[in-house]
Design a protein around this motif. Sequence first.
Motif, PDB file in Angstrom:
ATOM      1  N   LYS A   1       0.851  -1.200   0.000  1.00  0.00           N
ATOM      2  CA  LYS A   1       0.000   0.000   0.000  1.00  0.00           C
ATOM      3  C   LYS A   1       0.882   1.243   0.000  1.00  0.00           C
ATOM      4  CE  LYS A   1      -3.650  -2.358   2.604  1.00  0.00           C
ATOM      5  NZ  LYS A   1      -4.475  -2.355   3.844  1.00  0.00           N
ATOM      6  N   ASP A   2       0.313   2.330  -0.584  1.00  0.00           N
ATOM      7  CA  ASP A   2       1.062   3.593  -0.554  1.00  0.00           C
ATOM      8  C   ASP A   2       0.847   4.277   0.786  1.00  0.00           C
ATOM      9  OD1 ASP A   2      -1.437   4.782  -0.596  1.00  0.00           O
ATOM     10  OD2 ASP A   2      -1.354   5.285  -2.737  1.00  0.00           O
ATOM     11  N   GLU A   3       1.393   5.489   0.934  1.00  0.00           N
ATOM     12  CA  GLU A   3       1.346   6.189   2.222  1.00  0.00           C
ATOM     13  C   GLU A   3      -0.065   6.572   2.625  1.00  0.00           C
ATOM     14  OE1 GLU A   3       2.511  10.488   0.187  1.00  0.00           O
ATOM     15  OE2 GLU A   3       3.995   9.361   1.338  1.00  0.00           O
ATOM     16  N   ASN A   4      -0.978   6.528   1.661  1.00  0.00           N
ATOM     17  CA  ASN A   4      -2.375   6.846   1.963  1.00  0.00           C
ATOM     18  C   ASN A   4      -3.212   5.592   2.228  1.00  0.00           C
ATOM     19  OD1 ASN A   4      -2.000   9.671   1.612  1.00  0.00           O
ATOM     20  ND2 ASN A   4      -2.032   9.351  -0.626  1.00  0.00           N
ATOM     21  N   GLY A   5      -2.550   4.441   2.229  1.00  0.00           N
ATOM     22  CA  GLY A   5      -3.269   3.204   2.472  1.00  0.00           C
ATOM     23  C   GLY A   5      -3.940   2.638   1.253  1.00  0.00           C
ATOM     24  N   LYS A   6      -3.612   3.164   0.070  1.00  0.00           N
ATOM     25  CA  LYS A   6      -4.225   2.680  -1.156  1.00  0.00           C
ATOM     26  C   LYS A   6      -3.396   1.537  -1.742  1.00  0.00           C
ATOM     27  CE  LYS A   6      -5.784   4.254  -5.703  1.00  0.00           C
ATOM     28  NZ  LYS A   6      -5.818   5.386  -6.671  1.00  0.00           N
ATOM     29  N   LEU A   7      -4.077   0.504  -2.268  1.00  0.00           N
ATOM     30  CA  LEU A   7      -3.388  -0.636  -2.858  1.00  0.00           C
ATOM     31  C   LEU A   7      -2.554  -0.214  -4.056  1.00  0.00           C
ATOM     32  CD1 LEU A   7      -6.160  -3.432  -2.895  1.00  0.00           C
ATOM     33  CD2 LEU A   7      -4.302  -3.138  -1.257  1.00  0.00           C
ATOM     34  N   ILE A   8      -1.367  -0.761  -4.178  1.00  0.00           N
ATOM     35  CA  ILE A   8      -0.511  -0.528  -5.334  1.00  0.00           C
ATOM     36  C   ILE A   8      -0.637  -1.745  -6.254  1.00  0.00           C
ATOM     37  CG2 ILE A   8       1.860  -0.196  -6.149  1.00  0.00           C
ATOM     38  CD1 ILE A   8       2.482   1.138  -3.481  1.00  0.00           C
ATOM     39  N   LEU A   9      -1.117  -1.504  -7.466  1.00  0.00           N
ATOM     40  CA  LEU A   9      -1.362  -2.595  -8.407  1.00  0.00           C
ATOM     41  C   LEU A   9      -0.165  -2.778  -9.335  1.00  0.00           C
ATOM     42  CD1 LEU A   9      -5.075  -1.802  -9.373  1.00  0.00           C
ATOM     43  CD2 LEU A   9      -4.206  -3.265  -7.517  1.00  0.00           C
ATOM     44  N   GLY A  10       0.020  -4.030  -9.798  1.00  0.00           N
ATOM     45  CA  GLY A  10       1.090  -4.330 -10.730  1.00  0.00           C
ATOM     46  C   GLY A  10       0.783  -3.740 -12.097  1.00  0.00           C
ATOM     47  N   GLU A  11       1.872  -3.369 -12.829  1.00  0.00           N
ATOM     48  CA  GLU A  11       1.692  -2.726 -14.131  1.00  0.00           C
ATOM     49  C   GLU A  11       2.040  -3.634 -15.299  1.00  0.00           C
ATOM     50  OE1 GLU A  11       3.971   0.837 -13.993  1.00  0.00           O
ATOM     51  OE2 GLU A  11       2.653   1.814 -12.519  1.00  0.00           O
ATOM     52  N   LYS A  12       2.686  -4.754 -15.024  1.00  0.00           N
ATOM     53  CA  LYS A  12       3.038  -5.664 -16.117  1.00  0.00           C
ATOM     54  C   LYS A  12       3.176  -7.088 -15.594  1.00  0.00           C
ATOM     55  CE  LYS A  12       7.929  -4.373 -15.678  1.00  0.00           C
ATOM     56  NZ  LYS A  12       9.138  -3.862 -16.378  1.00  0.00           N
ATOM     57  N   GLY A  13       3.293  -8.006 -16.548  1.00  0.00           N
ATOM     58  CA  GLY A  13       3.468  -9.417 -16.173  1.00  0.00           C
ATOM     59  C   GLY A  13       2.220 -10.016 -15.579  1.00  0.00           C
ATOM     60  N   LYS A  14       2.386 -11.097 -14.863  1.00  0.00           N
ATOM     61  CA  LYS A  14       1.237 -11.821 -14.319  1.00  0.00           C
ATOM     62  C   LYS A  14       0.545 -11.062 -13.181  1.00  0.00           C
ATOM     63  CE  LYS A  14       3.898 -14.614 -11.010  1.00  0.00           C
ATOM     64  NZ  LYS A  14       4.206 -15.986 -10.564  1.00  0.00           N
ATOM     65  N   LEU A  15       1.220 -10.029 -12.628  1.00  0.00           N
ATOM     66  CA  LEU A  15       0.610  -9.241 -11.552  1.00  0.00           C
ATOM     67  C   LEU A  15      -0.064  -7.970 -12.076  1.00  0.00           C
ATOM     68  CD1 LEU A  15       3.287  -9.491  -8.703  1.00  0.00           C
ATOM     69  CD2 LEU A  15       1.075 -10.632  -8.821  1.00  0.00           C
ATOM     70  N   LYS A  16      -0.131  -7.801 -13.416  1.00  0.00           N
ATOM     71  CA  LYS A  16      -0.740  -6.601 -13.989  1.00  0.00           C
ATOM     72  C   LYS A  16      -2.195  -6.484 -13.532  1.00  0.00           C
ATOM     73  CE  LYS A  16      -1.406  -4.117 -18.334  1.00  0.00           C
ATOM     74  NZ  LYS A  16      -1.221  -4.126 -19.815  1.00  0.00           N
ATOM     75  N   GLY A  17      -2.510  -5.337 -12.926  1.00  0.00           N
ATOM     76  CA  GLY A  17      -3.864  -5.081 -12.457  1.00  0.00           C
ATOM     77  C   GLY A  17      -4.196  -5.742 -11.139  1.00  0.00           C
ATOM     78  N   LYS A  18      -3.224  -6.474 -10.569  1.00  0.00           N
ATOM     79  CA  LYS A  18      -3.461  -7.148  -9.295  1.00  0.00           C
ATOM     80  C   LYS A  18      -2.632  -6.489  -8.195  1.00  0.00           C
ATOM     81  CE  LYS A  18      -4.264 -11.644 -11.507  1.00  0.00           C
ATOM     82  NZ  LYS A  18      -3.809 -13.061 -11.603  1.00  0.00           N
ATOM     83  N   PRO A  19      -3.055  -6.673  -6.916  1.00  0.00           N
ATOM     84  CA  PRO A  19      -2.282  -6.074  -5.820  1.00  0.00           C
ATOM     85  C   PRO A  19      -0.831  -6.576  -5.807  1.00  0.00           C
ATOM     86  CG  PRO A  19      -4.407  -6.844  -5.035  1.00  0.00           C
ATOM     87  CD  PRO A  19      -4.269  -7.366  -6.427  1.00  0.00           C
ATOM     88  N   GLN A  20       0.099  -5.645  -5.639  1.00  0.00           N
ATOM     89  CA  GLN A  20       1.508  -6.008  -5.503  1.00  0.00           C
ATOM     90  C   GLN A  20       1.742  -6.557  -4.097  1.00  0.00           C
ATOM     91  OE1 GLN A  20       3.708  -6.137  -7.906  1.00  0.00           O
ATOM     92  NE2 GLN A  20       4.454  -4.087  -8.443  1.00  0.00           N
TER      93      GLN A  20
END
Length: 596
Positions: free
Chosen positions: A494-513
């Motif tokens: 999560k970022d400093e605001n508590g928001k989920l950081i999503l993947g931008e490429k590969g098998k994690l694209k669009g999914k939570p990192q």
Amino acid sequence: MNQQALSAFIWSVADLLRGDYKQSEYGKIILPFTLLRRMDCILEKTKAAVLAEHQEKSNLDLNAAPFLLRQSGCGFYNISPLDMKILMGDQDHIKDNLFSYIQGFSAETRDIFERFEFHAQIDRLDKAKLLYQVTERFANIDLHPNKVSNDQMGLAFEELIRKFAEISNETAGEHFTPREVIDLMVNLLFIEDNDALVKPGVIRTIYDPAAGTGGMLSIADQYMTEHNPDARLIMYGQELNPESYAICKSDLLIKGQNVANIAFGNTFSEDGYPHQKFDYMLSNPPFGVEWKKVEKEIRKEHEQQGFNGRFGPGLPRVSDGSLLFLLHLISKMRPANDGGSRFGIVLNGSPLFTGGAGSGESEIRRYVLENDLVEAIIGLPTDMFYNTGISTYVWILSNRKPEHRKGTVQLIDASGFWQKMRKSLGSKRKELSDDHIAEITRLFGHNIEASEALPPSPRAGEGSGVRGRNKPISRIFKNSDFGYRTITVERPLKDENGKLILGEKGKLKGKPQPDSSLRDTENMPLSEDVETYFKREVLPHALDAWIDHDKTKVGYEIPFNRHFYVFEPPRELAEIDADLKQCTDRILSLIHELST
């Protein structure tokens, strides 16, 4: 001559050596001289025929060896005109003549004296002015088989080996296994094999890749002979230590066995029997010995030959090669459809549990359990071996398990089966009695679970709940009971605001990192469904967690002691308070006495 008189006579040579030799060095003289005199007596009758045969074949420029073996009627010969009686007639040249006589033996026999470094000992005896006296002492004892049978001679030689090992107990554990431990292993090895123990004319092979002085092979042969005189056990072995190798070959030669079946060298880098399989195997390899010296050869075999070689399942850490011996023995098993094999090996505790899922040790355990090779593991008492007081375990493996054992492993806790020795030998303070061996053999032979009643704790009061406890000493488990999965549990980044950081490429694209700082692992039973376990044990504590299935690993461990642990309830608080008050009152009383 009875065995006791024979042993006493040979041992009396120590009186000649005392002062010039340390006690721990006596064996370097007495063992090779005993062997030399035994062979001298055996060859006496055929001496003339062997010399004539040698002369004839030499004149024809033929390889005389096979003809000389036939003439001698045994597995060795000597082409020197000398013998020990003739040596006594020339005191001034005793050293040179003794060298010449030894040089006349067949190659396999000369090899024994070379490994003993007997020439160096002859030089030393000569400088100490003892060579003629020692040679004369042996020349005057008749060790011909007509006077001293192979069995009698073998027992006497074993007794001498044992005495010298005990005297030199600082290194005995490396090359010598306590007799009662071997007796137990041999019992376990043969207990289920009625065919070998009953049928006439049965021939079986046995192998020890770390043969030491040959004690395991000899006792196995003795057991077989006692239970079936018509059976024949052909012995094979390999040994790295030159002196132990020489003693092993000497022992077999004295008993009429083929000494060519004992190979010299490192079992891992110079396998003496690369294409041979055996019916039975026994071994007590060195505990915790690193394999750095032969790492290159072992890794090459593992990588290039895989499961076609000896080390396909995996490699343990370089600091402990115990499991390499286990894999080596597995590679020597006859195929099940060709009769199969059974073997016993002594290991320390680390092969039971060292290494997590995916490690070399775990993969080796996985291989032996998933292929249903382990019949039983027996925990021995501490302080059983000469050079270590650690806990040790006998593993029994077979690829021809009887029906009632298939799919299971029997664990026997024999750590309480011991009696105190009258005199400690190095680290060895305990021993197994005949009754202990019989009980362990019974538990294994019947493949039964069993418990024993524990005595009350000396601290326990009437209300403690300790009385009447039962301690398990034999338990049976399914192979899969020792397996587990290591799952990797991820939490979102999560970022400093508590928001989920999503993947931008590969098998994690669009999914939570995944957040690597929150990553965790869980070990779960192999028999349990992963999702069921995850929902029960993880999600209630971390609703946003998930499993990275690509990182899941299967592991195996055998937590031996955990399976035999008996919980002892803590004492009642009132009982503890009473003890403390009693102690305090005593201290106050002592203070009062000092002040008056």
